[in-house]
Design a protein around this motif. Structure first.
Motif, mmCIF file in Angstrom:
data_model
loop_
_atom_site.group_PDB
_atom_site.id
_atom_site.type_symbol
_atom_site.label_atom_id
_atom_site.label_comp_id
_atom_site.label_asym_id
_atom_site.label_seq_id
_atom_site.Cartn_x
_atom_site.Cartn_y
_atom_site.Cartn_z
ATOM 1 N N PRO A 118 52.055 47.048 45.802
ATOM 2 C CA PRO A 118 52.877 46.385 44.796
ATOM 3 C C PRO A 118 52.395 46.715 43.386
ATOM 4 C CG PRO A 118 52.306 44.871 46.563
ATOM 5 C CD PRO A 118 51.519 46.117 46.809
ATOM 6 N N ALA A 119 53.311 46.599 42.425
ATOM 7 C CA ALA A 119 53.018 47.021 41.053
ATOM 8 C C ALA A 119 51.774 46.343 40.486
ATOM 9 C CB ALA A 119 54.218 46.738 40.160
ATOM 10 N N MET A 120 51.574 45.071 40.789
ATOM 11 C CA MET A 120 50.419 44.346 40.268
ATOM 12 C C MET A 120 49.605 43.778 41.421
ATOM 13 S SD MET A 120 50.427 44.537 36.943
ATOM 14 C CE MET A 120 49.557 43.143 36.257
ATOM 15 N N PRO A 121 48.405 44.286 41.666
ATOM 16 C CA PRO A 121 47.542 43.754 42.730
ATOM 17 C C PRO A 121 46.869 42.457 42.282
ATOM 18 C CG PRO A 121 46.436 45.541 41.597
ATOM 19 C CD PRO A 121 47.800 45.438 40.983
ATOM 20 N N TRP A 122 47.609 41.386 42.303
ATOM 21 C CA TRP A 122 47.143 40.123 41.720
ATOM 22 C C TRP A 122 45.817 39.614 42.272
ATOM 23 C CZ3 TRP A 122 48.833 38.917 37.232
ATOM 24 C CH2 TRP A 122 50.145 39.262 36.850
ATOM 25 N N PRO A 123 45.593 39.627 43.599
ATOM 26 C CA PRO A 123 44.287 39.145 44.080
ATOM 27 C C PRO A 123 43.116 39.912 43.469
ATOM 28 C CG PRO A 123 45.841 39.299 45.896
ATOM 29 C CD PRO A 123 46.499 39.949 44.717
ATOM 30 N N SER A 124 43.245 41.232 43.374
ATOM 31 C CA SER A 124 42.172 42.030 42.794
ATOM 32 C C SER A 124 41.970 41.706 41.319
ATOM 33 C CB SER A 124 42.486 43.523 42.953
ATOM 34 O OG SER A 124 42.548 43.886 44.308
ATOM 35 N N LEU A 125 43.069 41.573 40.578
ATOM 36 C CA LEU A 125 42.961 41.269 39.151
ATOM 37 C C LEU A 125 42.342 39.895 38.921
ATOM 38 C CD1 LEU A 125 46.395 42.647 37.884
ATOM 39 C CD2 LEU A 125 44.143 43.690 37.595
ATOM 40 N N LEU A 126 42.691 38.930 39.757
ATOM 41 C CA LEU A 126 42.130 37.583 39.601
ATOM 42 C C LEU A 126 40.644 37.558 39.944
ATOM 43 C CD1 LEU A 126 45.068 35.438 41.032
ATOM 44 C CD2 LEU A 126 44.388 35.706 38.633
ATOM 45 N N ILE A 127 40.241 38.335 40.935
ATOM 46 C CA ILE A 127 38.811 38.422 41.254
ATOM 47 C C ILE A 127 38.058 39.059 40.089
ATOM 48 C CG2 ILE A 127 37.113 39.576 42.732
ATOM 49 C CD1 ILE A 127 39.107 39.184 45.050
ATOM 50 N N LEU A 128 38.610 40.139 39.518
ATOM 51 C CA LEU A 128 37.969 40.767 38.363
ATOM 52 C C LEU A 128 37.940 39.814 37.166
ATOM 53 C CD1 LEU A 128 39.401 44.394 38.623
ATOM 54 C CD2 LEU A 128 37.085 43.628 39.182
ATOM 55 N N ALA A 129 38.973 38.990 37.020
ATOM 56 C CA ALA A 129 38.968 37.985 35.951
ATOM 57 C C ALA A 129 37.853 36.968 36.180
ATOM 58 C CB ALA A 129 40.328 37.280 35.890
ATOM 59 N N ALA A 130 37.651 36.573 37.441
ATOM 60 C CA ALA A 130 36.568 35.641 37.761
ATOM 61 C C ALA A 130 35.206 36.264 37.461
ATOM 62 C CB ALA A 130 36.653 35.223 39.224
ATOM 63 N N VAL A 131 35.060 37.550 37.761
ATOM 64 C CA VAL A 131 33.809 38.250 37.445
ATOM 65 C C VAL A 131 33.595 38.279 35.936
ATOM 66 C CG1 VAL A 131 32.636 40.480 37.514
ATOM 67 C CG2 VAL A 131 33.837 39.638 39.542
ATOM 68 N N THR A 132 34.648 38.536 35.187
ATOM 69 C CA THR A 132 34.549 38.526 33.729
ATOM 70 C C THR A 132 34.122 37.157 33.219
ATOM 71 O OG1 THR A 132 36.310 40.182 33.624
ATOM 72 C CG2 THR A 132 35.795 39.023 31.592
ATOM 73 N N PHE A 133 34.665 36.106 33.826
ATOM 74 C CA PHE A 133 34.261 34.737 33.483
ATOM 75 C C PHE A 133 32.753 34.569 33.665
ATOM 76 C CE2 PHE A 133 33.132 30.508 34.942
ATOM 77 C CZ PHE A 133 33.716 29.668 34.007
ATOM 78 N N VAL A 134 32.237 35.017 34.806
ATOM 79 C CA VAL A 134 30.811 34.879 35.101
ATOM 80 C C VAL A 134 29.964 35.660 34.097
ATOM 81 C CG1 VAL A 134 29.013 35.414 36.799
ATOM 82 C CG2 VAL A 134 31.175 34.411 37.556
ATOM 83 N N VAL A 135 30.370 36.891 33.793
ATOM 84 C CA VAL A 135 29.591 37.739 32.892
ATOM 85 C C VAL A 135 29.561 37.160 31.477
ATOM 86 C CG1 VAL A 135 29.480 40.015 31.805
ATOM 87 C CG2 VAL A 135 29.961 39.822 34.255
ATOM 88 N N VAL A 136 30.726 36.753 30.976
ATOM 89 C CA VAL A 136 30.782 36.187 29.620
ATOM 90 C C VAL A 136 30.016 34.872 29.552
ATOM 91 C CG1 VAL A 136 32.327 35.216 27.871
ATOM 92 C CG2 VAL A 136 32.919 37.362 29.009
ATOM 93 N N ALA A 137 30.174 34.039 30.573
ATOM 94 C CA ALA A 137 29.429 32.785 30.605
ATOM 95 C C ALA A 137 27.928 33.048 30.592
ATOM 96 C CB ALA A 137 29.813 31.978 31.845
ATOM 97 N N GLY A 138 27.490 34.027 31.389
ATOM 98 C CA GLY A 138 26.074 34.347 31.429
ATOM 99 C C GLY A 138 25.547 34.846 30.102
ATOM 100 N N GLU A 139 26.361 35.604 29.399
ATOM 101 C CA GLU A 139 25.951 36.113 28.090
ATOM 102 C C GLU A 139 25.763 34.984 27.082
ATOM 103 O OE1 GLU A 139 27.615 39.166 24.617
ATOM 104 O OE2 GLU A 139 28.594 39.055 26.568
ATOM 105 N N LEU A 140 26.619 33.966 27.154
ATOM 106 C CA LEU A 140 26.640 32.924 26.129
ATOM 107 C C LEU A 140 25.845 31.677 26.479
ATOM 108 C CD1 LEU A 140 30.410 33.103 25.094
ATOM 109 C CD2 LEU A 140 28.446 34.134 23.933
ATOM 110 N N LEU A 141 25.296 31.591 27.698
ATOM 111 C CA LEU A 141 24.601 30.372 28.107
ATOM 112 C C LEU A 141 23.468 29.960 27.162
ATOM 113 C CD1 LEU A 141 24.365 30.389 32.011
ATOM 114 C CD2 LEU A 141 25.920 29.134 30.529
ATOM 115 N N PRO A 142 22.617 30.887 26.709
ATOM 116 C CA PRO A 142 21.567 30.438 25.782
ATOM 117 C C PRO A 142 22.113 29.815 24.503
ATOM 118 C CG PRO A 142 21.027 32.591 26.686
ATOM 119 C CD PRO A 142 22.448 32.299 27.093
ATOM 120 N N THR A 143 23.263 30.292 24.044
ATOM 121 C CA THR A 143 23.880 29.690 22.860
ATOM 122 C C THR A 143 24.228 28.230 23.112
ATOM 123 O OG1 THR A 143 24.821 31.832 22.248
ATOM 124 C CG2 THR A 143 25.796 29.893 21.229
ATOM 125 N N ALA A 144 24.725 27.945 24.309
ATOM 126 C CA ALA A 144 25.132 26.584 24.646
ATOM 127 C C ALA A 144 23.946 25.658 24.889
ATOM 128 C CB ALA A 144 26.021 26.609 25.891
#
Length: 416
Positions: free
Chosen positions: A18-44
């Motif tokens: 299908p044109a948009m592999p939504w499960p894969s994109l959502l998993i990659l979005a979740a990974v991005t969430f984890v990476v960005v959160a990890g980068e900013l945790l000391p700030t918080a």
């Protein structure tokens, strides 16, 4: 890449799904969430970490500022080391290292140990960004690249808006170390999800260029054009971060509560990602140029914050929209100009140059505040963003209109 899976088989698989592999994109979005959160945790959690590790608060800031430097230095060597391997496995390995380093941070007996673990996590972060950038572009049709990028980067927006305040609250209620343990666990879960559920993408390189339906621009997309667009985008990021690093000081003159203004900024930033996902694929170059100009103008108008409550809310809302849209638009245009042949190169250049821009913008902002005070900050930030807009105009013109043709072909050619 598995030896049993040929380039032709991968290309047919991408074309057939299908044109948009939504499960894969959502998993990659979740990974991005984890990476960005990890980068900013000391700030918080900076005060809590400083007290526990027995160092001054500014010293804990090194856990954040050094991060960008490590990403700049480590990304290219690590991408070269992992070249030719299945990107899904590379992301999984990066997440395992990222999670292990986060666990070491949680167990650190002193600041030196924490700093060392963060260096390892930052190196893994550079590899993750480069690989996810390339894989996102490899699993969707070119004319849906903007929507795919917006979905994946939406996880990063959530990481900023949700994870940072949640980490601050958790550190206050329990312990900052527990937050890093949770981050480590989420990293391992993400690694498993990537291996089990993310679809393979088209390969890079000349083999892709011969595939029927691939835009003719692949063979003619010069690295210098990709670098030019990315440099312009990084300059925009530098202007934005020069101001945003001191956002509370900028908002101090407003009669509107700073917390309320930050909420407005966060909400409109998230809304911008949704808007980009909806419209960026139509005219990505024009939309990005308009957004760059809007961002520069808005940064200049920060000089009048405090004149009226209503005006302050409008300025902050537009700032959130323009800055929130800038990164997904930039990545869409960069990856579209690169094409499959330069996908891995562009995916690596993006985190390197953006982190360089972040570091330089933050340093420039600090220097201006120290020497001229906060009122001079909007003029620096807006001026840098105007410079980035000018560079972007020149980069998008490209040699003999190359980028204009490539973006038009890449974003619309597959739709016919």
């Amino acid at each position: 890449m598995d030896s049993s899976c040929t380039y032709a088989e991968l290309d047919l698989a991408v074309a057939a799904r299908p044109a948009m592999p939504w499960p894969s994109l959502l998993i990659l979005a979740a990974v991005t969430f984890v990476v960005v959160a990890g980068e900013l945790l000391p700030t918080a959690m900076m005060p809590f970490m400083a007290a526990d590790l027995r160092v001054p608060v500014p010293q804990v800031g090194l856990l954040v500022s050094l991060w960008a430097v490590v990403v700049v230095v480590a990304s290219f060597p690590l991408v070269r080391l992992m070249a030719g391997r299945d990107r899904r496995r590379t992301v999984a390995v990066g997440l395992v290292v990222f999670g292990g380093a986060s666990l070491l941070t949680a167990l650190s007996p002193n600041f030196t140990a924490a700093l060392g673990s963060r260096v390892v996590a930052a190196a893994a972060c550079g590899l993750l960004w480069a690989t996810m950038n390339a894989h996102t572009a490899a699993i969707v049709p070119e004319h849906r690249l903007g929507r795919a990028v917006a979905v994946v980067l939406g996880g990063g927006t959530l990481g900023t808006v949700v994870a940072v305040p949640a980490a601050n609250a958790a550190a206050e209620l329990w312990d900052w170390r527990a937050v890093f343990v949770v981050l480590a666990a989420l990293s391992l879960v993400g690694a498993a999800a990537v291996v089990l559920a993310v679809v393979p993408g088209r390969p890079d390189g000349p083999a892709e260029a011969a595939t029927p339906g691939t835009p003719a621009r692949v063979a003619g997309s010069p690295v210098r054009v990709v670098v030019g667009i990315t440099a312009a985008s990084a300059t925009l990021a530098a202007g934005h971060l020069a101001a945003f690093t001191f956002v509370t000081a900028l908002f101090a003159t407003s009669t509107v509560d700073t917390g309320a203004l930050l909420v407005v900024f966060g909400v409109t930033s998230g809304l911008a990602v949704v808007v980009v996902g909806r419209f960026a694929d139509l005219r990505p170059r024009q939309v990005f140029l308009a957004d760059a100009a809007l961002l520069a103008a808005t940064l200049l108008t920060l000089a009048v914050v405090g004149a009226s409550a209503g005006g302050d809310v409008v300025i902050v809302a537009i700032w959130g929209l323009a800055s929130g849209a800038a990164f997904p638009l930039a990545q869409t245009v960069i990856m579209g100009a690169a094409g499959p042949a330069l996908r891995s190169v562009a995916g690596t250049i993006i985190p390197v140059m953006f982190n360089l821009g972040i570091a330089l913008g933050t340093a420039a902002g600090s220097g201006v505040v120290d020497r001229l005070g906060v009122p001079a900050l909007p003029w620096l930030a807006g001026g840098v963003a105007l410079l980035g807009t000018a560079v972007l105009i020149g980069a998008l013109r490209g040699p003999s209109g190359l980028v204009r043709r490539s973006l038009r072909t890449g974003m619309t050619g597959d739709a016919s």
